[in-house]
Design a protein around this motif. Structure first.
Motif, PDB file in Angstrom:
ATOM      1  N   GLU A 100      16.830  20.718   8.310  1.00 39.33           N
ATOM      2  CA  GLU A 100      18.276  20.879   8.203  1.00 39.33           C
ATOM      3  C   GLU A 100      18.712  20.914   6.751  1.00 39.33           C
ATOM      4  O   GLU A 100      18.116  20.264   5.892  1.00 39.33           O
ATOM      5  N   PHE A 101      19.768  21.700   6.499  1.00 41.54           N
ATOM      6  CA  PHE A 101      20.311  21.860   5.159  1.00 41.54           C
ATOM      7  C   PHE A 101      21.817  21.738   5.191  1.00 41.54           C
ATOM      8  O   PHE A 101      22.458  22.111   6.169  1.00 41.54           O
ATOM      9  N   GLU A 102      22.381  21.232   4.104  1.00 40.87           N
ATOM     10  CA  GLU A 102      23.829  21.278   3.910  1.00 40.87           C
ATOM     11  C   GLU A 102      24.105  22.551   3.125  1.00 40.87           C
ATOM     12  O   GLU A 102      23.363  22.898   2.197  1.00 40.87           O
ATOM     13  N   ILE A 103      25.157  23.269   3.497  1.00 40.57           N
ATOM     14  CA  ILE A 103      25.535  24.488   2.795  1.00 40.57           C
ATOM     15  C   ILE A 103      26.595  24.128   1.776  1.00 40.57           C
ATOM     16  O   ILE A 103      27.650  23.601   2.123  1.00 40.57           O
ATOM     17  N   LYS A 104      26.325  24.369   0.519  1.00 40.94           N
ATOM     18  CA  LYS A 104      27.260  24.092  -0.580  1.00 40.94           C
ATOM     19  C   LYS A 104      27.744  25.440  -1.110  1.00 40.94           C
ATOM     20  O   LYS A 104      26.951  26.272  -1.533  1.00 40.94           O
ATOM     21  N   LEU A 105      29.056  25.659  -1.059  1.00 40.92           N
ATOM     22  CA  LEU A 105      29.627  26.902  -1.537  1.00 40.92           C
ATOM     23  C   LEU A 105      30.171  26.729  -2.937  1.00 40.92           C
ATOM     24  O   LEU A 105      30.923  25.796  -3.212  1.00 40.92           O
ATOM     25  N   GLY A 106      29.794  27.619  -3.828  1.00 40.63           N
ATOM     26  CA  GLY A 106      30.315  27.648  -5.185  1.00 40.63           C
ATOM     27  C   GLY A 106      31.183  28.880  -5.343  1.00 40.63           C
ATOM     28  O   GLY A 106      31.511  29.560  -4.368  1.00 40.63           O
ATOM     29  N   ARG A 107      31.552  29.194  -6.574  1.00 41.13           N
ATOM     30  CA  ARG A 107      32.407  30.352  -6.799  1.00 41.13           C
ATOM     31  C   ARG A 107      31.745  31.635  -6.310  1.00 41.13           C
ATOM     32  O   ARG A 107      32.335  32.409  -5.582  1.00 41.13           O
ATOM     33  N   GLN A 109      28.208  31.632  -5.335  1.00 36.86           N
ATOM     34  CA  GLN A 109      26.864  31.223  -4.964  1.00 36.86           C
ATOM     35  C   GLN A 109      26.891  30.373  -3.702  1.00 36.86           C
ATOM     36  O   GLN A 109      27.909  29.785  -3.356  1.00 36.86           O
ATOM     37  N   ILE A 110      25.747  30.341  -3.056  1.00 34.71           N
ATOM     38  CA  ILE A 110      25.535  29.466  -1.900  1.00 34.71           C
ATOM     39  C   ILE A 110      24.284  28.654  -2.216  1.00 34.71           C
ATOM     40  O   ILE A 110      23.255  29.214  -2.598  1.00 34.71           O
ATOM     41  N   ARG A 111      24.371  27.338  -2.089  1.00 31.27           N
ATOM     42  CA  ARG A 111      23.210  26.472  -2.275  1.00 31.27           C
ATOM     43  C   ARG A 111      22.879  25.819  -0.948  1.00 31.27           C
ATOM     44  O   ARG A 111      23.771  25.330  -0.251  1.00 31.27           O
ATOM     45  N   LEU A 112      21.608  25.793  -0.630  1.00 25.47           N
ATOM     46  CA  LEU A 112      21.137  25.076   0.546  1.00 25.47           C
ATOM     47  C   LEU A 112      20.467  23.800   0.051  1.00 25.47           C
ATOM     48  O   LEU A 112      19.478  23.853  -0.683  1.00 25.47           O
ATOM     49  N   VAL A 113      21.010  22.666   0.439  1.00 21.91           N
ATOM     50  CA  VAL A 113      20.488  21.371   0.008  1.00 21.91           C
ATOM     51  C   VAL A 113      19.912  20.678   1.232  1.00 21.91           C
ATOM     52  O   VAL A 113      20.601  20.525   2.247  1.00 21.91           O
ATOM     53  N   PRO A 114      18.634  20.279   1.185  1.00 25.71           N
ATOM     54  CA  PRO A 114      18.052  19.579   2.323  1.00 25.71           C
ATOM     55  C   PRO A 114      18.932  18.398   2.731  1.00 25.71           C
ATOM     56  O   PRO A 114      19.386  17.639   1.873  1.00 25.71           O
ATOM     57  N   ALA A 115      19.208  18.275   4.025  1.00 22.71           N
ATOM     58  CA  ALA A 115      20.078  17.210   4.538  1.00 22.71           C
ATOM     59  C   ALA A 115      19.522  15.855   4.125  1.00 22.71           C
ATOM     60  O   ALA A 115      18.322  15.597   4.234  1.00 22.71           O
ATOM     61  N   GLY A 116      20.415  15.000   3.607  1.00 23.64           N
ATOM     62  CA  GLY A 116      20.008  13.663   3.215  1.00 23.64           C
ATOM     63  C   GLY A 116      19.575  13.545   1.775  1.00 23.64           C
ATOM     64  O   GLY A 116      19.302  12.449   1.293  1.00 23.64           O
TER      65      GLY A 116
END
Length: 121
Positions: A100-107, A109-116
């Motif tokens: 699982e990943f958290e989706i982080k939206l920037g201006r 860009q999209i970052r996928l950060v592993p959950a936790g």
């Protein structure tokens, strides 16, 4: 099945024989359901390339996708709106089904950060 220097030595010793005889003599043979013989040419040639020092489809063969194509590191939004990353990329990152990943939206860009995990900016 012979591998490494044993495989190279056997191929050299056999000299000018047919490809089928070469594969058979090196042990790349399996039995089909009907009892017949199946020659495993692909496994033989992969082992031969590896014995000669060429890495073939090994984990960590960065940048190489299916069919030996170089990865472009470009993703395209599909007609249904999905953004597909692809198996070659998930394999490079050693991702498993269910990760699982958290989706982080920037201006832009999209970052996928592993959950936790903490997001490193």
């Amino acid at each position: 099945m012979l591998t490494g220097s044993d495989l190279l030595t056997k191929v050299k010793d056999l000299g000018d024989v047919s490809k089928s005889d070469l594969v058979r003599a090196c042990g790349y043979v399996s039995t089909k359901k009907d009892g017949g013989e199946r020659l495993n040419f692909t496994a033989f040639y992969e082992a031969l390339l590896e014995a000669k020092g060429l890495s073939f489809g090994a984990p960590g063969s960065a940048g190489i996708g299916k069919g030996g194509r170089k990865l472009s590191y470009v993703a395209t939004v599909q007609g249904n709106g999905n953004l597909l990353i692809g198996k070659a990329y998930t394999a490079l990152l050693d991702l498993k089904p269910g990760d699982e990943f958290e989706i982080k939206l920037g201006r832009k860009q999209i970052r996928l950060v592993p959950a936790g995990e903490a997001d490193e900016e």
